[in-house]
Design an enzyme around this catalytic site. Structure first.
Site, PDB file in Angstrom:
ATOM      1  N   GLU A  46      25.254  39.519 -22.750  1.00  0.00           N
ATOM      2  CA  GLU A  46      25.562  40.559 -22.371  1.00  0.00           C
ATOM      3  C   GLU A  46      24.244  41.463 -22.863  1.00  0.00           C
ATOM      4  OE1 GLU A  46      29.399  43.306 -21.963  1.00  0.00           O
ATOM      5  OE2 GLU A  46      28.553  42.980 -24.463  1.00  0.00           O
ATOM      6  N   GLU A  60      31.858  46.495 -17.420  1.00  0.00           N
ATOM      7  CA  GLU A  60      33.552  46.904 -18.297  1.00  0.00           C
ATOM      8  C   GLU A  60      32.771  48.911 -18.034  1.00  0.00           C
ATOM      9  OE1 GLU A  60      32.840  44.668 -21.609  1.00  0.00           O
ATOM     10  OE2 GLU A  60      31.823  45.883 -22.693  1.00  0.00           O
TER      11      GLU A  60
HETATM   12  C1  NOJ Z   1      34.071  43.202 -25.051  1.00  0.00           C
HETATM   13  C2  NOJ Z   1      33.602  42.551 -23.875  1.00  0.00           C
HETATM   14  O1  NOJ Z   1      31.949  42.439 -23.312  1.00  0.00           O
HETATM   15  C3  NOJ Z   1      34.497  42.130 -23.008  1.00  0.00           C
HETATM   16  O2  NOJ Z   1      33.918  41.931 -21.871  1.00  0.00           O
HETATM   17  C4  NOJ Z   1      35.515  41.261 -23.557  1.00  0.00           C
HETATM   18  O3  NOJ Z   1      35.933  41.296 -22.448  1.00  0.00           O
HETATM   19  C5  NOJ Z   1      35.699  41.795 -24.443  1.00  0.00           C
HETATM   20  N1  NOJ Z   1      35.132  42.879 -25.720  1.00  0.00           N
HETATM   21  C6  NOJ Z   1      37.484  41.652 -25.574  1.00  0.00           C
HETATM   22  O4  NOJ Z   1      37.032  40.659 -25.858  1.00  0.00           O
END
Ligand code: NOJ
Length: 688
Positions: A476, A482
């Site tokens: 990332e 998200e």
């Molecule tokens: C942050 C991550 O970027 C995301 O993809 C993940 O679902 C959550 N943390 C929980 O691990």
């Protein structure tokens, strides 16, 4: 000039050499020049492009806590030149064959006062930029443990140069909307940081091969002049090392046009070759997952009645993956530790203990019986002590159920990574510290022993180590999809055409594209006591732009992030996600401007079919793209997914035209992108 430098040396004083030495290095095409000097007893370098300044004369050097360092009273005492032109093959990547063509100049600076000591700065000039690193040989004056307290590298970019960057010293690690403005007004920045100077030359500062060292950010020294800032250990120096050592490469990609920054391989070329041997088990592919459901509050990670990672739910995802040709199913929330405040309870995670309603063995078997593999998940909440004590057993377990890729996670504010020191004291470290640089490699090596690849979230930034460790596939390290579920604010329309020229210069990103329900928080809540997020949190794109992201934002593990039911409702558009590849024979950025728009063509490694993706910021625009990547004159069926005439991310995001046209190599492809729109095209050769 000579007289001036001699006089300057005399004025600067004792220890400065009488005769300043200046050495130059040119890129193979002669456009980029690096000038290295010891004028006034200071080690400096400068970079120009076609005769115009890019980096003004800027300092080099290093300070240590307990040893004499390299700050002033330095003289060039030796230099060596080399040149290389080779081509190497990537096991997976944006392109299969990578040309490494560069000229090299290694310059040795010796101290003229204090104990005898020397440091070498090795420069490499490529046609698309330069790299340099410090090399410290073993020597009498530098015995024992060395603590680096300051790297003196500077980057004189100019006050008026436009800069695109994310801040480096704020709580959310790398996850910021990219900022822009004159470099003279910027205090601190992560790299890659991207620039355009008043002469219109684009450049990007970053680093390559970050191993056993702190990550570098840019800190303002004076307006328009940055210094390399390293992260401190908690209660310690910035880097703990010993001679001999080599620093990471400091890189400056340079191009007239913005797309030249994308069409550059210098980060990979400055990394060491594959250390893992046969990596045929590292498998690029597309995946779905029990993931978005948690972010939009359809499901939860923990046990509160809507737990997502159940055996039955995972089987239904596996069935969907098998039916539509996905190779992986990510499952988050499968293990003990998620109940309650998992963000702050990293101590509780158990990486070998599934939740009672999740049958890991059965699901591993079921997935493989359908030609699919589970993708594992290790959320650590950045408690490294807790994770490392279980890591080997955790990878053993995943290997035993056929897992070939694990997503790791380090959710915690910047500076809150938990390390337990050798006295048992809890220490707090940075995500981009030397400690975390080491941790990530420990994970990658432990995973490689079990033929498992890594996709790290909340990671340290990418510096091209995938070349050396091809199982470190993606990560990332920027705002991903998200943020459109709960971010305040969500990612703006300019976000993706910005990432292409900034974050993506570092390497692949697990952005997790492909959201089809563009107003996820307007769905009725699954339970009255679990309200959805703010409805204004939504992907600020058209549907066609979601498809284009599969070509624009490279990741060898590429997610189709939305819920299966949302794909089932739009099988016509979903077809592009099914068809597009995640591993490429070749990639070419065709057109674009930083943060405004970008168009990229990529050729599939397996099918050899070409794909095209283009995305725009909030401005609707007409693009005319040369199909110069196709075989000249040859005919192709172009399957086009473009914005409808009245599409607009805000008011009409679903208006999409899906059509097929005959085109020929060398034609010009004209298309209109809506406001925050996009286009995705698959080219199928006619008659093959
Ligand atoms: C942050 C991550 O970027 C995301 O993809 C993940 O679902 C959550 N943390 C929980 O691990």
């Amino acid at each position: 000039m000579r007289i001036w430098t001699k006089l300057a040396a005399l004025v600067i004083g004792i220890g400065a050499p009488l005769h300043a030495e200046t050495l130059t290095l040119a890129s193979p095409d002669g456009r980029i020049t690096v000038t290295v000097s010891d004028d006034g007893g200071l080690a400096t370098y400068a970079v120009s492009y076609e005769g115009e300044g890019v980096i003004a004369p800027s300092r080099l050097g290093m300070l240590f806590a307990e040893h004499h360092g390299f700050e002033r009273d330095l003289a060039i005492t030796g230099s060596a030149r080399a040149a290389k032109d080779t081509t190497w093959e990537q096991p997976w990547g944006e392109r299969r064959l990578v040309r490494d063509q560069h000229n090299e100049l290694a310059v040795t600076f010796a101290a003229t006062t204090g104990p005898a000591r020397q440091i070498t700065v090795r420069f490499r000039a490529f046609d698309s930029g330069i790299g340099f690193r410090y090399e410290l040989a073993e020597q009498a004056a530098l015995q024992g443990d060395i603590a680096i307290v300051e790297e003196l590298t500077q980057f004189g970019v100019g006050e008026q140069t436009t800069m695109w960057y994310t801040p480096s010293d704020e709580f959310n690690r790398y996850e910021y909307v990219t900022r822009s403005g004159p470099a003279g007004k910027v205090d601190d920045a992560h790299t890659p940081a991207t620039f355009r100077n008043p002469a219109g030359i684009h450049f990007a500062i970053h680093e390559a091969a970050l191993v056993d060292y702190s990550s570098m950010s840019l800190g303002s020294l004076r307006a328009g002049n940055f210094e390399a800032r390293l992260r401190n250990w908690s209660g310690g120096p910035k880097v703990k090392t010993k001679a001999p050592f080599k620093s990471p490469w400091r890189t400056i990609q340079v191009a007239r046009d913005a797309i030249g920054l994308i069409n550059s391989d210098i980060i990979l070329n400055l990394n060491e070759p594959n250390k893992l041997g046969d990596v045929s088990w590292v498998e690029p592919g597309k995946y779905i997952g029990i993931w978005w459901a948690m972010h939009i509050k359809d499901r939860s990670w923990g046990r509160d009645g809507i737990h997502g990672a159940t055996t039955a739910e995972t089987k239904s995802y596996i069935d969907f993956a098998a039916e539509h040709g996905f190779s992986g199913v990510l499952v988050e929330g499968w293990n003990i530790g998620w109940d309650g405040d998992w963000f702050n309870n990293g101590d509780l995670f158990r990486f070998t203990e599934p939740m009672p309603d999740f049958d890991l063995e059965e699901l591993g078997r079921y997935a493989q019986s359908k030609g699919v593999r589970l993708i594992g998940h290790h959320e650590t909440s950045a408690n490294i002590a807790n994770y490392e004590s279980q890591m080997e057993a955790a990878f053993d377990l995943y290997q035993s159920v056929g897992v070939r890729a694990v997503k790791t996670g380090y959710v915690a504010d910047a500076g809150d990574v938990v390390r337990v020191d050798d006295k048992g004291l809890r220490r707090y470290e940075w995500h981009d510290s030397q400690f975390m640089v080491g941790h990530h490699l420990r994970v990658v090596e432990a995973a490689a022993k079990r033929q498992i690849a890594i996709n790290a979230h909340e990671p340290v930034k990418d510096t091209g180590l995938r070349r050396t460790y091809p199982n470190w596939m993606t990560r990332e390290g920027a705002r991903g999809m998200e943020f459109n579920a709960w971010g305040t604010p969500p990612n703006p329309p300019s976000h993706e055409p910005m990432l292409a020229f900034t974050r993506m210069l570092a390497g692949p990103m697990d952005f997790t594209p492909g959201i089809f329900d563009l107003r996820p928080n307007e769905r009725p809540p699954v339970r009255a006591d679990i309200p959805r997020g703010d409805p204004s949190n939504r992907p600020q794109t058209t549907l066609a732009k979601q498809l284009a992201l599969y070509v624009v934002l490279y990741s060898p593990l590429q997610m189709a992030a939305d819920l299966p039911e949302n794909y089932e409702a739009r099988m016509d558009a979903f077809q592009f996600i099914k068809d597009v590849e995640a591993d490429w024979e070749e990639s070419i950025a065709l057109a674009g401007e930083v943060g405004e728009y970008v168009a990229i063509a990529r050729q599939g490694r397996k099918s050899k079919e070409w794909f095209l993706g283009a995305v725009s910021d909030e401005k609707a625009r007409d693009l005319s793209l040369p199909l110069s990547f196709l075989e000249p004159g040859k005919q192709y069926r172009a399957q086009i997914y473009r914005d409808g005439a009245d599409a607009d991310w805000d008011t009409n995001p679903y208006a999409i035209v899906i059509e097929e046209k005959l085109v020929a190599g060398g034609d010009t492809f004209a298309v209109r992108l809506a406001s925050s729109g996009g286009v995705a095209v698959r080219f199928i050769p006619v008659g093959e």
